[in-house]
Design a protein around this motif. Structure first.
Motif, PDB file in Angstrom:
ATOM      1  N   ASP A 102     -19.977-102.319 -57.559  1.00 21.98           N
ATOM      2  CA  ASP A 102     -18.783-103.016 -57.080  1.00 21.98           C
ATOM      3  C   ASP A 102     -17.668-102.791 -58.094  1.00 21.98           C
ATOM      4  O   ASP A 102     -17.879-102.967 -59.303  1.00 21.98           O
ATOM      5  N   THR A 103     -16.484-102.395 -57.611  1.00 19.54           N
ATOM      6  CA  THR A 103     -15.372-102.138 -58.524  1.00 19.54           C
ATOM      7  C   THR A 103     -14.859-103.411 -59.184  1.00 19.54           C
ATOM      8  O   THR A 103     -14.154-103.351 -60.191  1.00 19.54           O
ATOM      9  N   ARG A 104     -15.198-104.579 -58.650  1.00 19.42           N
ATOM     10  CA  ARG A 104     -14.758-105.848 -59.229  1.00 19.42           C
ATOM     11  C   ARG A 104     -15.615-106.269 -60.424  1.00 19.42           C
ATOM     12  O   ARG A 104     -15.278-107.230 -61.126  1.00 19.42           O
ATOM     13  N   THR A 134     -17.039 -91.416 -58.406  1.00 18.88           N
ATOM     14  CA  THR A 134     -15.606 -91.660 -58.394  1.00 18.88           C
ATOM     15  C   THR A 134     -15.266 -92.932 -57.640  1.00 18.88           C
ATOM     16  O   THR A 134     -15.847 -93.213 -56.584  1.00 18.88           O
ATOM     17  N   ALA A 135     -14.340 -93.708 -58.194  1.00 22.69           N
ATOM     18  CA  ALA A 135     -13.850 -94.919 -57.537  1.00 22.69           C
ATOM     19  C   ALA A 135     -12.494 -95.271 -58.134  1.00 22.69           C
ATOM     20  O   ALA A 135     -12.347 -95.332 -59.359  1.00 22.69           O
ATOM     21  N   TYR A 136     -11.521 -95.484 -57.260  1.00 27.71           N
ATOM     22  CA  TYR A 136     -10.196 -95.907 -57.711  1.00 27.71           C
ATOM     23  C   TYR A 136      -9.602 -96.825 -56.652  1.00 27.71           C
ATOM     24  O   TYR A 136      -9.614 -96.494 -55.462  1.00 27.71           O
ATOM     25  N   MET A 137      -9.090 -97.971 -57.064  1.00 26.38           N
ATOM     26  CA  MET A 137      -8.503 -98.937 -56.143  1.00 26.38           C
ATOM     27  C   MET A 137      -7.127 -99.364 -56.642  1.00 26.38           C
ATOM     28  O   MET A 137      -6.933 -99.580 -57.841  1.00 26.38           O
ATOM     29  N   THR A 138      -6.182 -99.505 -55.711  1.00 25.62           N
ATOM     30  CA  THR A 138      -4.916-100.125 -56.060  1.00 25.62           C
ATOM     31  C   THR A 138      -5.113-101.641 -56.078  1.00 25.62           C
ATOM     32  O   THR A 138      -6.135-102.162 -55.617  1.00 25.62           O
ATOM     33  N   HIS A 174     -10.132 -94.966 -53.088  1.00 25.99           N
ATOM     34  CA  HIS A 174     -11.112 -93.941 -52.728  1.00 25.99           C
ATOM     35  C   HIS A 174     -12.409 -94.239 -53.457  1.00 25.99           C
ATOM     36  O   HIS A 174     -12.415 -94.781 -54.572  1.00 25.99           O
ATOM     37  N   LEU A 175     -13.517 -93.900 -52.801  1.00 26.24           N
ATOM     38  CA  LEU A 175     -14.845 -94.220 -53.316  1.00 26.24           C
ATOM     39  C   LEU A 175     -15.820 -93.162 -52.827  1.00 26.24           C
ATOM     40  O   LEU A 175     -15.955 -92.947 -51.623  1.00 26.24           O
ATOM     41  N   GLY A 176     -16.479 -92.476 -53.762  1.00 29.65           N
ATOM     42  CA  GLY A 176     -17.416 -91.417 -53.402  1.00 29.65           C
ATOM     43  C   GLY A 176     -18.841 -91.774 -53.764  1.00 29.65           C
ATOM     44  O   GLY A 176     -19.100 -92.475 -54.746  1.00 29.65           O
ATOM     45  N   MET A 177     -19.785 -91.286 -52.961  1.00 31.48           N
ATOM     46  CA  MET A 177     -21.202 -91.497 -53.254  1.00 31.48           C
ATOM     47  C   MET A 177     -22.010 -90.332 -52.711  1.00 31.48           C
ATOM     48  O   MET A 177     -21.583 -89.623 -51.796  1.00 31.48           O
ATOM     49  N   SER A 178     -23.196 -90.134 -53.268  1.00 33.21           N
ATOM     50  CA  SER A 178     -24.191 -89.203 -52.738  1.00 33.21           C
ATOM     51  C   SER A 178     -25.558 -89.859 -52.866  1.00 33.21           C
ATOM     52  O   SER A 178     -25.814 -90.601 -53.821  1.00 33.21           O
ATOM     53  N   ALA A 179     -26.444 -89.592 -51.900  1.00 32.25           N
ATOM     54  CA  ALA A 179     -27.796 -90.160 -51.925  1.00 32.25           C
ATOM     55  C   ALA A 179     -28.783 -89.125 -51.420  1.00 32.25           C
ATOM     56  O   ALA A 179     -28.431 -88.258 -50.611  1.00 32.25           O
ATOM     57  N   TYR A 180     -30.016 -89.203 -51.899  1.00 32.94           N
ATOM     58  CA  TYR A 180     -31.070 -88.358 -51.344  1.00 32.94           C
ATOM     59  C   TYR A 180     -32.422 -89.045 -51.474  1.00 32.94           C
ATOM     60  O   TYR A 180     -32.575 -90.017 -52.213  1.00 32.94           O
ATOM     61  N   ASP A 181     -33.389 -88.521 -50.726  1.00 34.55           N
ATOM     62  CA  ASP A 181     -34.756 -89.050 -50.704  1.00 34.55           C
ATOM     63  C   ASP A 181     -34.773 -90.530 -50.321  1.00 34.55           C
ATOM     64  O   ASP A 181     -35.404 -91.355 -50.983  1.00 34.55           O
TER      65      ASP A 181
END
Length: 247
Positions: free
Chosen positions: A93-95, A59-63, A196-203
């Protein structure tokens, strides 16, 4: 993710806005070492240092006026000039898709940084053949990312920073100590903008290779857990502390 530990974070500036004069909001998972650990990623003439992990950015959303990005970073300390610099490799990058290698100055930490990306035409870092490339589009499944930095590449990075930022970093790779790694998402949000900007990482793992004779070994993602453990033991690299923080 069975059998693995992971971390997830979302930066949401509507609920946790940045405070002037600051215009950045980020969340990160960080691994740190002390000076006494003396981790030297390029201690050998043929050293190749690598960082890898699995990642999702759903998820990513920018004004208008705000932007968000996700990247890996290594904080490197030059034991000769006694100064730090950041080595960063951007996944998202959202750009738009990251496609540049450049240096700049970070006022927050009063240090230079070098930024690259996951691509096939980079000069200063090398994307693993099993790694996804950088993108400007979100995704919800797990993508594997890994980059390599050779003995000669870290010397070129230091020379580029010296030329463009007026620093006096050593160009001898063996003089660098690794103090910190992060995987982080960050939003640039000047007053009046949000995102808003979401992330998940593992290993998440690191390793140094040397003495292999024919360039970096690049195990497939399915073999990473075993290979990384063995290589980290060989190179004397061990995680000292793990923390997740928001700043």
């Amino acid at each position: 993710m069975e059998g693995y530990s992971g971390v997830g974070a979302q930066v949401h500036t509507w609920s946790a806005p940045s405070q002037p004069p600051y215009d950045l909001a980020n969340a990160q998972v960080a691994y740190g070492w002390t000076a006494a650990d003396n981790i030297r990623p390029w201690a050998h003439d043929d050293s190749v240092f690598a960082m890898g992990h699995f990642l999702q950015i759903p998820t990513a959303y920018m004004t208008s006026g705000a932007c968000g990005y996700v990247y890996d970073s290594l904080l490197l300390y030059d034991t000769v000039s006694q100064t730090n610099f950041w080595l960063q490799v951007c996944h998202f990058d959202t750009r738009g898709t990251p496609d540049d290698e450049y240096t700049a100055w970070d006022e927050g930490t009063n240090s230079a940084f070098f930024t690259s990306y996951f691509g096939s035409d980079t000069q200063y870092v090398t994307k693993s053949p099993y790694s996804y490339s950088s993108t400007g589009t979100t995704w919800s499944d797990w993508h594997f990312y890994r980059f390599h930095v050779s003995h000669s590449q870290i010397s070129q990075i230091a020379a580029k920073i010296n030329s463009e930022q007026g620093t006096s970093l050593s160009t001898n790779p063996s003089n660098y100590r690794l103090d910190l790694l992060t995987v982080q998402n960050e939003i640039y949000c000047p007053v009046g903008t949000n995102g808003h900007l979401g992330m998940s990482a593992y290993d998440i793992y690191l390793y140094e290779e040397y003495g292999v004779g024919s360039g970096p070994v690049v195990p497939e993602p399915a073999t990473i857990a075993m290979s990384a453990f063995a290589l980290m033991g060989l190179a004397g690299i061990a995680k000292k502390k793990i923390n997740s923080r928001r700043s």
